[in-house]
Design an enzyme around this catalytic site. Structure first.
Site, mmCIF file in Angstrom:
data_model
loop_
_atom_site.group_PDB
_atom_site.id
_atom_site.type_symbol
_atom_site.label_atom_id
_atom_site.label_comp_id
_atom_site.label_asym_id
_atom_site.label_seq_id
_atom_site.Cartn_x
_atom_site.Cartn_y
_atom_site.Cartn_z
ATOM 1 N N GLU A 1 -13.028 -8.705 -8.667
ATOM 2 C CA GLU A 1 -12.797 -9.690 -7.404
ATOM 3 C C GLU A 1 -13.513 -10.903 -7.698
ATOM 4 O O GLU A 1 -14.609 -10.923 -8.044
ATOM 5 C CB GLU A 1 -13.114 -8.921 -6.166
ATOM 6 N N SER B 1 -6.440 -2.094 -0.838
ATOM 7 C CA SER B 1 -5.974 -1.296 -2.137
ATOM 8 C C SER B 1 -7.185 -0.300 -2.933
ATOM 9 O O SER B 1 -6.997 0.592 -3.398
ATOM 10 C CB SER B 1 -5.501 -2.185 -3.127
ATOM 11 N N HIS C 1 0.952 -1.127 -0.070
ATOM 12 C CA HIS C 1 -0.063 -0.065 -0.054
ATOM 13 C C HIS C 1 0.832 1.352 0.223
ATOM 14 O O HIS C 1 0.382 2.138 -0.539
ATOM 15 C CB HIS C 1 -1.126 0.010 1.236
ATOM 16 N N HIS D 1 -7.102 -7.943 -8.715
ATOM 17 C CA HIS D 1 -7.460 -8.677 -7.193
ATOM 18 C C HIS D 1 -7.801 -8.065 -6.382
ATOM 19 O O HIS D 1 -6.935 -7.724 -5.238
ATOM 20 C CB HIS D 1 -6.092 -10.045 -7.179
ATOM 21 N N ASP E 1 -13.043 -13.094 -13.022
ATOM 22 C CA ASP E 1 -11.598 -13.382 -12.910
ATOM 23 C C ASP E 1 -10.918 -12.203 -13.320
ATOM 24 O O ASP E 1 -10.989 -11.470 -14.500
ATOM 25 C CB ASP E 1 -11.169 -14.494 -13.900
ATOM 26 N N GLY E 2 -10.037 -11.796 -12.609
ATOM 27 C CA GLY E 2 -8.973 -10.510 -12.765
ATOM 28 C C GLY E 2 -8.158 -10.433 -13.858
ATOM 29 O O GLY E 2 -8.015 -9.553 -14.500
ATOM 30 N N ASP F 1 -2.272 -8.492 -7.918
ATOM 31 C CA ASP F 1 -2.399 -8.584 -6.335
ATOM 32 C C ASP F 1 -3.096 -10.007 -5.884
ATOM 33 O O ASP F 1 -3.800 -10.311 -5.235
ATOM 34 C CB ASP F 1 -2.710 -7.565 -5.336
#
Ligand code: SAM
Length: 286
Positions: free
Chosen positions: A118, A100, A19, A42, A144-145, A165
């Site tokens: 997500e 995030s 972060h 993600h 799906d990211g 991520d």
């Protein structure tokens, strides 16, 4: 079936590193008026309770964010991060930690956009609820990211920051990430891509940065924080890193003060330390 829930880990040393780097990247993007998109492949749930539920199980935040909060010698960029965390925790008690997406939302301007992916149904629902009032500049999708990233590139304003991520719960993530990056660079070569990764003794993790360094790109920067000596039994995360493709030229110097400080405050034994490499010229290949 996804079993990973980020709430168990919220605010740990890995979140702190990720972060702080994310904020430095967003600060750089904000230096120009031109709009941009921030894409979080993600995203997690966006906000995490620390005083109840999953986060209490191992209380990982106690060796992460909790070590920084009482300090009165914070470098400027860490102080900015702590002040965001304080916005959510106006009293002395630390009860909520920002993910995030929430951090990005605070730094984005009116004309910038946030795309959040997500896959976990519960976390995606929580994320949607946490951003229900965010308006049209934030879009949350339960997909799906990696697929979401493909569809989102190139971003309409042709300026963009992508955070990748994954939890690496599935070891295929170690292949999916480099492959998604190569594809993304074909669609949007000038984007900035920031990948979080764990420091683990497993084979896939040990070879991961070498694979990232071989992606053809002008510049990369690799920063990692080791918080302790790896366990003799070979298990457990002993630190984490961020690998950035096309980093802002300011990032390396921005991290030069931060990393020794994080090593000192978050280090748990004499094995603690950091690596800061690349980011200051054409990318070397490994
Ligand atoms: N980026 C978040 C933050 O910093 O606050 C934390 C994200 S957490 C490390 C990883 C998340 O990815 C989990 O919430 C998990 O459910 C989700 N996930 C796992 N596989 C995914 C996929 N293929 N696409 C999108 N999300 C996924």
């Amino acid at each position: 079936m996804l079993s990973y829930r980020h709430a168990f880990h919220a605010g740990n040393h890995a979140d702190v590193l990720k972060h702080i780097v994310l904020m430095q990247l967003l600060d750089y993007f904000n230096q120009k008026d031109k709009p941009y998109w921030a894409i979080d492949t993600h995203a997690g749930a966006g906000l995490y309770a620390l005083d109840t539920g999953y986060a209490q199980k191992n209380a990982e935040y106690q060796s992460g964010i909790s070590r920084l909060l009482p300090r009165d010698d914070l470098p400027v960029s860490i102080a900015a991060y702590i002040s965001l965390v304080r916005q959510l925790n106006p009293t002395e008690t630390l009860s909520v930690y920002p993910g995030s997406p929430w951090i990005a939302q605070q730094l984005l301007r009116e004309h910038d956009q946030l795309r959040l992916f997500e896959l976990h149904p519960t976390d995606s629902q929580l994320l949607g609820a946490n951003f229900a009032d965010a308006g049209r500049r934030v879009k949350v999708q339960n997909i799906d990211g990696f697929a979401g990233l493909k569809a989102a590139l190139p971003p309409a304003p042709r300026r963009g920051l992508v955070l990748i991520d994954p939890s690496y719960e599935e070891k295929q993530d170690y292949q999916r990430v480099p492959s998604a990056l190569k594809n993304a660079l074909k669609r949007f070569a000038t984007g900035t891509y920031a990948v979080w990764y764990p420091l683990l003794q497993r084979h896939e993790a040990q070879h991961f940065t070498a694979a990232l360094k071989n992606i053809p790109v002008n510049t990369w920067l690799n920063v990692s924080l080791t918080v302790r000596t790896p366990n003799a039994d070979g298990f457990g995360m002993y630190g984490s890193g961020m690998f950035i493709l096309n980093p802002p030229w300011t990032l390396r110097s921005g991290l030069q003060d931060v990393m020794p400080y994080l090593g000192k405050v978050l280090g748990q034994d004499s094995g603690a330390g950091f690596v800061l490499e690349g980011g200051d010229g054409p990318a070397p290949r490994s």
